[in-house]
Design a protein around this motif. Structure first.
Motif, short mmCIF file in Angstrom:
data_model
loop_
_atom_site.label_atom_id
_atom_site.label_comp_id
_atom_site.label_asym_id
_atom_site.label_seq_id
_atom_site.Cartn_x
_atom_site.Cartn_y
_atom_site.Cartn_z
N GLU A 158 61.40 29.06 24.50
CA GLU A 158 62.42 29.90 23.87
C GLU A 158 63.46 30.37 24.87
OE1 GLU A 158 61.23 32.32 20.13
OE2 GLU A 158 59.55 32.43 21.57
N LYS A 159 62.99 30.77 26.05
CA LYS A 159 63.93 31.23 27.08
C LYS A 159 64.81 30.06 27.54
CE LYS A 159 64.31 33.53 31.46
NZ LYS A 159 63.83 34.55 32.32
N VAL A 164 59.26 29.23 33.07
CA VAL A 164 60.20 29.31 31.94
C VAL A 164 59.48 28.88 30.67
CG1 VAL A 164 62.38 28.45 30.99
CG2 VAL A 164 62.13 28.70 33.46
N GLU A 195 67.41 29.40 24.82
CA GLU A 195 68.41 30.48 24.79
C GLU A 195 69.39 30.34 25.95
OE1 GLU A 195 70.81 33.54 24.09
OE2 GLU A 195 69.33 32.76 22.68
N GLU A 196 68.89 30.12 27.15
CA GLU A 196 69.77 30.01 28.31
C GLU A 196 70.64 28.76 28.27
OE1 GLU A 196 67.64 30.62 31.97
OE2 GLU A 196 66.93 32.58 31.33
#
Length: 173
Positions: A152-153, A149, A156-157
């Motif tokens: 940014e991901k 991971v 976002e999540e």
């Protein structure tokens, strides 16, 4: 102190003219870091909805990590010092109290506008603290790399999940 002398291009004597001790220098670093943090995150307060403001906070932190992760490097050191020094702990507590209040005001605005249907106005402190703890998750990415991971991901999540819980109306899926 040698790093400060090298970076500032001042002599130790000149630095001690402004600060009476190393501790005073570090306490000033807390002020400087807080000012930079407030400047970085201030645009979130201008968003027209609380959900957008929270999303913006996450995005601003992720963007800062990408631009210059060193912005976050001082925190583990300041936390470690605060564990053993009352003055540091009190100073850091004030920083966190102000940050938590900033987030509480965003949450309260979302509650008042009926945007956040699952939060109660008398308990905005808990979701604000929860958000701070999630924001601090990004600091982990500055120290370690995850092969699964990216920052940014993650941001976002996490932000999407939190906002889903805040805004989910009964009967909706």
């Amino acid at each position: 102190m040698d790093d400060i002398v090298a970076e500032s291009k001042m002599s130790k004597g000149a630095i001690y003219h402004y600060y009476s001790s190393k501790k005073d220098v570090y306490l000033a670093v807390i002020d400087m870091w807080e000012n930079q943090t407030q400047e970085l995150l201030a645009p979130a307060g201008d968003e027209d909805s609380s959900a957008k403001a929270i999303k913006k906070l996450f995005n601003l932190l992720a963007k800062q990590l990408k631009i210059d992760g060193s912005f976050f490097n001082c925190l583990p050191t300041l936390w470690a010092i605060a564990r053993h020094d009352d003055d540091f702990r009190k100073k850091m507590q004030k920083v966190y109290n102000r940050f938590q209040r900033f987030i509480e005001l965003i949450i309260l605005r979302g509650i008042e506008s009926k945007e956040f249907v699952n939060l109660k106005p008398d308990n905005a402190k808990t979701p604000a603290l929860s958000l701070i703890l999630n924001f601090e998750g990004i600091f982990w990415f500055n120290i370690f790399n995850s092969k699964y991971v990216d920052a940014e991901k993650y941001m976002e999540e996490v932000s999407s999940s939190i906002l889903y819980v805040y805004t989910q109306r009964k009967g909706e899926k």
